[in-house]
Each structure stands twice: as structure tokens, then as C-alpha cells.
Design an enzyme around this catalytic site. Structure first.
Site, PDB file in Angstrom:
ATOM      1  N   ARG A 187      -4.159  -9.910   4.456  1.00 29.17           N
ATOM      2  CA  ARG A 187      -4.605 -11.216   4.972  1.00 29.17           C
ATOM      3  C   ARG A 187      -3.433 -12.102   5.407  1.00 29.17           C
ATOM      4  O   ARG A 187      -3.654 -13.134   6.046  1.00 29.17           O
ATOM      5  CB  ARG A 187      -5.448 -11.949   3.926  1.00 29.17           C
ATOM      6  CG  ARG A 187      -6.805 -11.296   3.687  1.00 29.17           C
ATOM      7  CD  ARG A 187      -7.661 -12.148   2.757  1.00 29.17           C
ATOM      8  NE  ARG A 187      -9.004 -11.611   2.566  1.00 29.17           N
ATOM      9  CZ  ARG A 187      -9.328 -10.698   1.654  1.00 29.17           C
ATOM     10  NH1 ARG A 187      -8.395 -10.232   0.854  1.00 29.17           N
ATOM     11  NH2 ARG A 187     -10.572 -10.256   1.547  1.00 29.17           N
ATOM     12  N   HIS A 190       0.845  -1.208   0.000  1.00 28.19           N
ATOM     13  CA  HIS A 190       0.000   0.000   0.000  1.00 28.19           C
ATOM     14  C   HIS A 190       0.878   1.255   0.000  1.00 28.19           C
ATOM     15  O   HIS A 190       0.609   2.216  -0.713  1.00 28.19           O
ATOM     16  CB  HIS A 190      -0.867   0.053   1.262  1.00 28.19           C
ATOM     17  CG  HIS A 190      -1.854  -1.056   1.423  1.00 28.19           C
ATOM     18  ND1 HIS A 190      -1.734  -2.021   2.395  1.00 28.19           N
ATOM     19  CD2 HIS A 190      -2.992  -1.348   0.736  1.00 28.19           C
ATOM     20  CE1 HIS A 190      -2.759  -2.846   2.317  1.00 28.19           C
ATOM     21  NE2 HIS A 190      -3.537  -2.475   1.320  1.00 28.19           N
ATOM     22  N   LYS A 245      -0.931  -6.596  -7.848  1.00 27.71           N
ATOM     23  CA  LYS A 245      -1.284  -7.778  -7.049  1.00 27.71           C
ATOM     24  C   LYS A 245      -2.732  -8.208  -7.320  1.00 27.71           C
ATOM     25  O   LYS A 245      -3.013  -9.388  -7.452  1.00 27.71           O
ATOM     26  CB  LYS A 245      -1.072  -7.433  -5.584  1.00 27.71           C
ATOM     27  CG  LYS A 245      -1.937  -8.170  -4.647  1.00 27.71           C
ATOM     28  CD  LYS A 245      -1.217  -9.062  -3.716  1.00 27.71           C
ATOM     29  CE  LYS A 245      -2.207  -9.817  -2.888  1.00 27.71           C
ATOM     30  NZ  LYS A 245      -3.213  -8.946  -2.293  1.00 27.71           N
TER      31      LYS A 245
HETATM   32  P1  AMP Z   1      -6.590  -3.550  -0.374  1.00 25.88           P
HETATM   33  O1  AMP Z   1      -6.397  -2.791   0.889  1.00 25.88           O
HETATM   34  O2  AMP Z   1      -6.247  -5.006  -0.274  1.00 25.88           O
HETATM   35  O3  AMP Z   1      -7.936  -3.290  -1.013  1.00 25.88           O
HETATM   36  O4  AMP Z   1      -5.515  -2.967  -1.407  1.00 25.88           O
HETATM   37  C1  AMP Z   1      -5.500  -1.607  -1.734  1.00 25.88           C
HETATM   38  C2  AMP Z   1      -4.575  -1.410  -2.916  1.00 25.88           C
HETATM   39  O5  AMP Z   1      -3.264  -1.837  -2.565  1.00 25.88           O
HETATM   40  C3  AMP Z   1      -5.008  -2.239  -4.134  1.00 25.88           C
HETATM   41  O6  AMP Z   1      -4.828  -1.481  -5.308  1.00 25.88           O
HETATM   42  C4  AMP Z   1      -4.052  -3.406  -4.075  1.00 25.88           C
HETATM   43  O7  AMP Z   1      -3.812  -4.008  -5.333  1.00 25.88           O
HETATM   44  C5  AMP Z   1      -2.805  -2.737  -3.548  1.00 25.88           C
HETATM   45  N1  AMP Z   1      -1.905  -3.750  -2.985  1.00 25.88           N
HETATM   46  C6  AMP Z   1      -2.242  -4.726  -2.090  1.00 25.88           C
HETATM   47  N2  AMP Z   1      -1.186  -5.540  -1.855  1.00 25.88           N
HETATM   48  C7  AMP Z   1      -0.174  -5.077  -2.635  1.00 25.88           C
HETATM   49  C8  AMP Z   1       1.165  -5.492  -2.860  1.00 25.88           C
HETATM   50  N3  AMP Z   1       1.677  -6.558  -2.256  1.00 25.88           N
HETATM   51  N4  AMP Z   1       1.922  -4.764  -3.720  1.00 25.88           N
HETATM   52  C9  AMP Z   1       1.411  -3.684  -4.361  1.00 25.88           C
HETATM   53  N5  AMP Z   1       0.147  -3.242  -4.194  1.00 25.88           N
HETATM   54  C10 AMP Z   1      -0.639  -3.926  -3.345  1.00 25.88           C
END
Ligand code: AMP
Length: 284
Positions: free
Chosen positions: A190, A39, A152
Site C-alpha cells: 500500500r 515478501h 509486519k
Molecule cells: P501481503 O501481500 O500484504 O498479504 O503480505 C504477504 C506476507 O508478506 C505477509 O506474511 C506479510 O506479513 C509479509 N510482509 C508484508 N510486508 C512485509 C515487510 N515489510 N517485511 C516482512 N514481511 C512483510
């Protein structure tokens, strides 16, 4: 960093900034919190490229199928605020559900050409329509110049590009590479549900994808996929949800690398009861 909890205050604040400087650029990173280096790489890029960076933390109920996953989703908000402050984020939008979905809100259905129904969408019915509803709402409130997403969630980036077309949003969608843990596991909120050992072991997913990238050249798509699936299923405690090789625009499966200009392998493996997503470009 300014912490804003209501839609009304957010729009007022941004329109104030826009009257002060009509060319102000706004970068936006939508998240569900439990922030990690993945993030933060998006926040850092936005801070570099824009005058103002807005990060949202909202665990969107409409994109969760299983109630249990929603209830147990990690919510370490004090840590998140500290990390965003250190990353020089300008605004954190942290709304309660009723600010994003007021009583009168009507859940929309977007014509995504079936992009929402295949692969991850087949495993999680309704998930991408939920993602589109929340993003449409947030994009309308924030009107970002640039919005940042991680590779991702590969299918999500394809769906979001389709969404901005459908809603005629001028926002540029920027996709950044996957941040990984030292052993190779793709970072995810997660991952905190895995045991310490499981978190190290789960690096087999990335190893399988790297090997697949080599094998696909020598063995071809079908044999390379079979080999990778066998490898994953042979890992103790692992259960493969899917592993597919697709065209990166249409998400249609390809039989040969030569059939498409841009090809990626997408997978989800369930390990220690956690769904772990990962992907790799095979041809770009
Ligand atoms: P989330 O909080 O899981 O909804 O993720 C928010 C944003 O962060 C989304 O655009 C995800 O694709 C990105 N994101 C989550 N994990 C990663 C990672 N390991 N590397 C790069 N971006 C990520």
C-alpha cells in the site's frame, strides 16, 4: 518457475513431486502480490530451507472490508512474476477467485479465542476470519512443511499460529522480521499509494516506536504510550487508529513490562489516506 492457476493442477503437481521423493520439503508464502523486498525476504528464506517453494498471489476478497480497498489494491503481475523467478521460487499459484472459493464453498468461522476481534480485528470486522478461510484452503491444497509470514502483520502471525492448532495442521509457522524502506517506513504494497514526500515523512511511525521502546523503560507503559500518541497526532496529516502495548501471545494489553515475558507495541496510523501498520518488540 512454474505458473499454476488451478487448484486441481497444483495438488496434482505437488503429489507428483511427493511420489518422486517422499521426503520433499515444501515452503509456502501466501501473498496478495505487488511484491516488495519484504515478501522476497520470505521467499529467500523458504528457498534456503526447502526443496520446493510455492508462493501464492491471491487478493482475497473475504479479508477486505472496504470494496474500494479491494478494487484499488495494486496488481503489477508481470513485475511479480519476474521478481519471483529471480528469487528462484519454484511454483507461483495464481488462482482466480472461483478456484479458491468454488460455488459450493461454505465460509467457515474459526474459534480464535477472540484473537480476531481485538486491535486490528476491531478496526476491520471479519478481516481475520477471512484470512483464516483463505489460509485453511491454501494449507489444505499445498500441505506445506513450512509457511512464512512477516512480523509486519503481527496480529496475523498470532492468529495463524492459533489456526494451525485448530485445524491440526503439521505446518511450521516461521515469522521473519520487518523489511523497511531506507527512511524506516515498514515496506507495504500500500506504500505505492503515498506521495514520494509522504513515503519519506511516514518514517515518523518507526521513529515513534523506537522512542517508545526507550521511554517505556524510564517512564513506564502509560506515560510512554501517552507521549508516543501525542507525537504521532502532532504529525501533519496523520491520524492514529491505535497504538497498544500487548502480550505477544494473548494480545492482551499490559500495564507493566514486568507483567509478561514477551511484549510488543502495535500501531496503525492513517497517513495521506493510507492505513500504515507497524510494530516493535519491547521485550522478547
Ligand atoms: P501481503 O501481500 O500484504 O498479504 O503480505 C504477504 C506476507 O508478506 C505477509 O506474511 C506479510 O506479513 C509479509 N510482509 C508484508 N510486508 C512485509 C515487510 N515489510 N517485511 C516482512 N514481511 C512483510
Amino acid at each position: 518457475m512454474q505458473l499454476i492457476k488451478t487448484a486441481d493442477f497444483l495438488t496434482k503437481h505437488l503429489s507428483f513431486l511427493r511420489t518422486e521423493d517422499k521426503n520433499v520439503t515444501v515452503g509456502f508464502i501466501p501473498t496478495m502480490g505487488a511484491l516488495h523486498a519484504g515478501h522476497l525476504s520470505l521467499v529467500e528464506e523458504s528457498v534456503k530451507q526447502n526443496d520446493v517453494t510455492v508462493c501464492s498471489i491471491f487478493v482475497n476478497p473475504t479479508q477486505f472490508g472496504e470494496e474500494q480497498d479491494l478494487v484499488t489494491y495494486p496488481k503489477p503481475i508481470a513485475d511479480d512474476i519476474r521478481l519471483l523467478t529471480e528469487a528462484n521460487c519454484t511454483v507461483l499459484f495464481l488462482p482466480p477467485v472461483e478456484e479458491v472459493y468454488p460455488k459450493a464453498y461454505k465460509h467457515k468461522t474459526y474459534a480464535l479465542d477472540g484473537l480476531d476481534l481485538k486491535i486490528e480485528g476491531a478496526s476491520r470486522p471479519g478481516h481475520f476470519q477471512g484470512v483464516c478461510n483463505v489460509l485453511d484452503r491454501l494449507f489444505t491444497l499445498i500441505e506445506p512443511t513450512n509457511a512464512y509470514f512477516g512480523q509486519k502483520d503481527f496480529q496475523q502471525t498470532v492468529v495463524v499460529k492459533k489456526l494451525v492448532e485448530l485445524i491440526n495442521s503439521p505446518t511450521k509457522i516461521c515469522v521473519l522480521p520487518i523489511a523497511r524502506e531506507p527512511h524506516g517506513l515498514a515496506m507495504s504494497s500500500r506504500n505505492t499509494r503515498l506521495s514520494d514526500q509522504g513515503r519519506k515523512n511516514a518514517a515518523f511511525i518507526y521513529r515513534a516506536l523506537q522512542q517508545l521502546k526507550e521511554d517505556v523503560v524510564t517512564l513506564g507503559v502509560t506515560k510512554a504510550l501517552d507521549k508516543a500518541k501525542q507525537f504521532i497526532n502532532a504529525q501533519k496529516g496523520a491520524s492514529l487508529d491505535y497504538l497498544v502495548i500487548v502480550d505477544t501471545d494473548t494480545l492482551e494489553e499490559v500495564d507493566n513490562l514486568g507483567d509478561s515475558n514477551s511484549v510488543a507495541a502495535l500501531t496503525v496510523v492513517e497517513y495521506e489516506g493510507v492505513r500504515l501498520l507497524d510494530n516493535i518488540y519491547l521485550k522478547a
